[in-house]
Design a protein around this motif. Structure first.
Motif, short mmCIF file in Angstrom:
data_model
loop_
_atom_site.label_atom_id
_atom_site.label_comp_id
_atom_site.label_asym_id
_atom_site.label_seq_id
_atom_site.Cartn_x
_atom_site.Cartn_y
_atom_site.Cartn_z
N PRO A 280 -15.59 2.62 58.95
CA PRO A 280 -16.87 3.05 58.96
C PRO A 280 -17.77 1.92 58.21
O PRO A 280 -17.45 1.05 57.80
CB PRO A 280 -16.83 4.24 57.88
N ASP A 281 -19.21 2.18 58.38
CA ASP A 281 -19.99 1.51 57.64
C ASP A 281 -20.06 1.31 56.19
O ASP A 281 -20.39 2.53 55.71
CB ASP A 281 -21.43 1.41 58.24
N PRO A 282 -19.64 0.46 55.39
CA PRO A 282 -19.40 0.71 53.94
C PRO A 282 -20.85 1.01 53.43
O PRO A 282 -20.74 1.26 52.15
CB PRO A 282 -18.93 -0.66 53.34
N ALA A 283 -21.94 0.75 53.89
CA ALA A 283 -23.20 1.07 53.64
C ALA A 283 -23.58 2.44 53.90
O ALA A 283 -24.45 3.18 53.19
CB ALA A 283 -24.33 0.33 54.22
N ASN A 284 -22.80 3.33 54.78
CA ASN A 284 -23.05 4.63 54.98
C ASN A 284 -21.72 5.29 55.32
O ASN A 284 -21.51 5.71 56.49
CB ASN A 284 -24.13 4.52 56.31
N LEU A 285 -20.98 5.48 54.21
CA LEU A 285 -19.75 6.12 54.15
C LEU A 285 -19.85 7.53 54.46
O LEU A 285 -20.74 8.25 54.03
CB LEU A 285 -18.76 5.78 53.09
N PRO A 286 -18.70 7.93 55.50
CA PRO A 286 -19.00 9.54 55.76
C PRO A 286 -18.39 10.27 54.49
O PRO A 286 -17.80 9.71 53.38
CB PRO A 286 -17.81 9.48 56.79
N SER A 287 -18.91 11.54 54.25
CA SER A 287 -18.36 12.34 53.23
C SER A 287 -17.01 13.02 53.54
O SER A 287 -16.61 12.75 54.55
CB SER A 287 -19.36 13.79 53.09
N GLY A 288 -16.37 13.47 52.51
CA GLY A 288 -15.26 13.79 52.48
C GLY A 288 -14.13 12.76 52.71
O GLY A 288 -14.45 11.67 52.05
N CYS A 289 -13.09 13.06 53.58
CA CYS A 289 -11.98 11.89 53.75
C CYS A 289 -12.89 10.81 54.59
O CYS A 289 -13.35 11.03 55.69
CB CYS A 289 -10.93 12.50 54.38
N LYS A 290 -12.61 9.56 54.11
CA LYS A 290 -13.32 8.31 54.73
C LYS A 290 -12.64 8.27 56.09
O LYS A 290 -13.27 7.62 56.88
CB LYS A 290 -13.29 7.29 53.82
N PHE A 291 -11.57 8.57 56.31
CA PHE A 291 -10.74 8.40 57.62
C PHE A 291 -10.91 9.44 58.36
O PHE A 291 -10.43 9.38 59.71
CB PHE A 291 -9.14 8.34 57.42
N SER A 292 -11.50 10.65 58.37
CA SER A 292 -11.63 11.78 59.04
C SER A 292 -12.30 11.52 60.27
O SER A 292 -11.90 11.92 61.38
CB SER A 292 -12.25 12.94 58.46
N PRO A 293 -13.36 10.64 60.52
CA PRO A 293 -13.76 10.49 61.97
C PRO A 293 -12.87 9.90 62.92
O PRO A 293 -12.99 9.88 64.08
CB PRO A 293 -14.89 9.17 61.66
#
Length: 328
Positions: A280-293
């Motif tokens: 993921p883009d470290p400036a726009n991290l996903p919510s929850g588990c970062k690996f989920s996408p």
């Protein structure tokens, strides 16, 4: 990642590193905690951009300021918080107690100083010795990393990339540090020299009880050099434990993906199984588990809920709801 032993040498607690610009904030390291015992080697493993080098630079306090900001974190070396030391006090720590082997020797060396001068000045800075003695020890360090002492007065531009990396290693080992931060130390070396350098570092660890944090993408190097392993993803440690734990009983889907991407001599599969997607883009991290996408097992709960580390077995930690709940 905590340890119940009393011989904790390095303790990193809740370390956060951000790179702040007018356009965005890059969340490079997110609440990282781990411990390292004296004489042991911790491997930091993960894809490029995961935050491994930022962790090492934060420990040595050489992050570029600005744009780097450290909103939180304690870095305890033998119980002494490095974050509270003045720059003058840190100068005494760097090169003596803690040193770093940088990944890129092209930028780590000063092109207008001879390689011998760059080695001997570290030795002279931390030891009350004459220039002649500093030179002698500098020549010995060159010989130790496989470079003839006769090249002491040559400049970095006269060396190949691999030989420059050996000079960087000589500088790092010159004062037999207590903690060695090795950022992919053998990337620029051929296989033969790589083996020699790894043997050299291992021998230093054994003789001087030097602790080491080894940053690498090479799981073979991890298997050969490390006692403990921490898998880093999107600025977080998502699994950690002993070398045996991580290699024989990996739990996190990302860790399993790393192993699935490695060719094996005993596996006749036609294709490897790489991890789908990109970090993921470290400036726009996903919510929850970062690996989920990228995770094939992700649920809506994974995407919404903050995932904490939990203990799988004694000393083996994982950040995954699926494994925690025992889902199949």
């Amino acid at each position: 990642m905590e340890t119940k032993n009393n011989d904790v040498f390095l303790s990193v607690k809740d370390l956060t590193v951000e790179y702040v610009t007018t356009e965005e904030t890059v969340h490079a390291v997110n609440h990282v905690s781990f411990t390292l015992r004296k004489g042991r080697t911790l491997g930091l493993v993960g894809e490029t951009g995961a935050g491994k080098t930022s962790i090492a630079k934060a420990i040595l306090r050489i992050l570029p300021v600005p744009p780097a900001v450290v909103p939180s974190g304690e870095i305890l070396l033998n119980g002494r918080d490095l974050m509270q030391l003045s720059e003058a006090e840190m100068c005494k720590v760097r090169g003596d107690q803690i040193t770093m082997i940088f990944q890129d020797p092209m930028t780590a060396l000063n092109p207008v100083l001879t390689v011998g001068k760059q080695i001997s000045e570290v030795i002279a800075l931390h030891n009350r010795i004459s220039k002649a003695e500093a030179r002698k020890r500098g020549e010995e360090m060159l010989e130790m990393v496989g470079i003839p002492a006769a090249r002491y007065d040559e400049y970095p531009g006269q060396f190949s990339g691999g030989m420059k990396q050996r000079v960087v290693i000589a500088i790092a080992l010159a004062c037999t540090p207590d903690l060695l931060l090795a950022d992919e130390p053998t990337t620029a070396l051929d296989v033969t020299i790589q083996a020699q350098v790894l043997d050299l570092i291992r021998e230093l660890n054994r003789k001087k009880q030097t602790s080491m944090i080894l940053i690498t993408h090479d799981m073979g190097v991890v298997a050969e050099m490390c006692d403990d392993v921490a898998v880093v993803y999107a600025g977080e440690i998502i699994e950690s434990g002993s070398l045996r734990d991580l290699f024989q009983n990996p739990q996190h889907p990302y860790t399993l993906g790393l192993f699935g991407s490695i060719p094996r001599i005993d596996d006749d599969s036609d294709r490897l199984h790489p991890i789908d997607g990109l970090p993921p883009d470290p400036a726009n991290l996903p919510s929850g588990c970062k690996f989920s996408p990228r995770c094939p097992y992700a649920t809506q709960e994974c995407r919404d809920q903050t995932v904490d580390m939990y203990e799988v077995t004694s000393g083996h930690y994982c950040r995954c709801l699926r494994q925690k709940e025992g889902a199949k």
